[in-house]
Design a protein around this motif. Structure first.
Motif, PDB file in Angstrom:
ATOM      1  N   SER A 198       0.832  -1.212   0.000  1.00 64.71           N
ATOM      2  CA  SER A 198       0.000   0.000   0.000  1.00 64.71           C
ATOM      3  C   SER A 198       0.863   1.256   0.000  1.00 64.71           C
ATOM      4  O   SER A 198       0.533   2.254  -0.658  1.00 64.71           O
ATOM      5  CB  SER A 198      -0.920   0.006   1.223  1.00 64.71           C
ATOM      6  N   PHE A 199       1.968   1.209   0.743  1.00 67.21           N
ATOM      7  CA  PHE A 199       2.881   2.353   0.795  1.00 67.21           C
ATOM      8  C   PHE A 199       3.433   2.662  -0.594  1.00 67.21           C
ATOM      9  O   PHE A 199       3.519   3.833  -1.001  1.00 67.21           O
ATOM     10  CB  PHE A 199       4.024   2.057   1.763  1.00 67.21           C
ATOM     11  N   LEU A 200       3.805   1.628  -1.352  1.00 71.69           N
ATOM     12  CA  LEU A 200       4.401   1.830  -2.674  1.00 71.69           C
ATOM     13  C   LEU A 200       3.386   2.339  -3.691  1.00 71.69           C
ATOM     14  O   LEU A 200       3.776   2.867  -4.742  1.00 71.69           O
ATOM     15  CB  LEU A 200       5.029   0.520  -3.169  1.00 71.69           C
ATOM     16  N   LYS A 201       2.107   2.185  -3.396  1.00 66.46           N
ATOM     17  CA  LYS A 201       1.069   2.683  -4.305  1.00 66.46           C
ATOM     18  C   LYS A 201       0.808   4.175  -4.117  1.00 66.46           C
ATOM     19  O   LYS A 201       0.169   4.807  -4.951  1.00 66.46           O
ATOM     20  CB  LYS A 201      -0.226   1.902  -4.091  1.00 66.46           C
ATOM     21  N   ILE A 202       1.292   4.746  -3.008  1.00 67.64           N
ATOM     22  CA  ILE A 202       1.140   6.185  -2.792  1.00 67.64           C
ATOM     23  C   ILE A 202       2.040   6.921  -3.776  1.00 67.64           C
ATOM     24  O   ILE A 202       3.218   6.597  -3.902  1.00 67.64           O
ATOM     25  CB  ILE A 202       1.532   6.577  -1.345  1.00 67.64           C
TER      26      ILE A 202
END
Length: 216
Positions: free
Chosen positions: A115-119
């Motif tokens: 989820s962090f990398l999708k920001i």
């Protein structure tokens, strides 16, 4: 017999060559200068009188913000690609390898990494990030696993380990980071501080002054 007078002429100096050299030097310094990148995480480091310059290659940087949250960054994209493959192979997270390699820093637990990398990268500085868990009283210290991944990826190469902590960060946060270093045999690291001049009249100033006199 009178001496013939030599007519005086004004001296003319061609400055074209000097101007060319000046512009060449200016162009060289502009192109060769390496500007300091903006900090991914706003951190106010403590002052120190250390004169040693931090390395700028093969850097593994752990940052602690004022709230005690830990963030990890690396400058070697090949190392990051190796770590991404290892994470997908051992933790079955199926993270986006390209996003991981291009991420400026990592600031989430393994469970939240995808989820962090999708920001969007431009939004990661403005949102409230959880950071990498390092408080063993609230759960596992995941920085231990991260440093193991770093250690395995750097086999045969030297990693320059840096620790940058905010002036307001509490001791338990630093202890969690140091524990992660020790668990993976990272026994040498450098602290990133804000350098300042040695206070005049201090013992360090006097010792340096004695050393300069001996050198003379």
């Amino acid at each position: 017999m009178a001496r013939p007078k030599i007519p005086r002429k004004s001296t003319s100096i061609d400055m074209t060559a000097m101007c060319d050299v000046a512009f060449l030097l200016l162009s060289f310094f502009i192109l060769a200068t390496k500007f300091k990148p903006t900090d991914a995480i706003p951190i106010q480091t403590p002052n120190s009188v250390a004169a040693k310059v931090a390395p700028d290659k093969d850097v593994v940087l752990v940052e602690i913000d004022k709230d005690g949250k830990a963030f990890l960054s690396m400058d070697d994209k090949q190392i990051k690609a190796t770590i991404a493959d290892e994470i997908n192979a051992t933790k079955n997270l199926n993270i986006d390898k390209a996003a991981f390699v291009n991420a400026e820093f990592i600031g989430a637990s393994f469970s939240q990494l995808a989820s962090f990398l999708k920001i969007p990268p431009e939004d990661r500085k403005s949102v409230s990030l959880p950071g990498i868990p390092i408080d063993s009283t609230k759960g596992p210290n995941e920085l231990i696993d991260w440093m193991k991944l770093v250690n395995d990826a750097y086999q045969g190469k030297k990693a320059n380990l840096l620790l940058k902590g905010d002036n307001l960060a509490k001791y338990p946060a630093f202890k969690g980071v140091i524990d992660a270093f020790k668990k993976n045999d990272f026994l040498k690291f450098q602290m990133v501080t804000n350098p300042e001049a040695i206070p005049v009249g201090s013992e360090l100033w006097k010792n340096n002054l004695k050393g300069e006199k001996r050198d003379e």
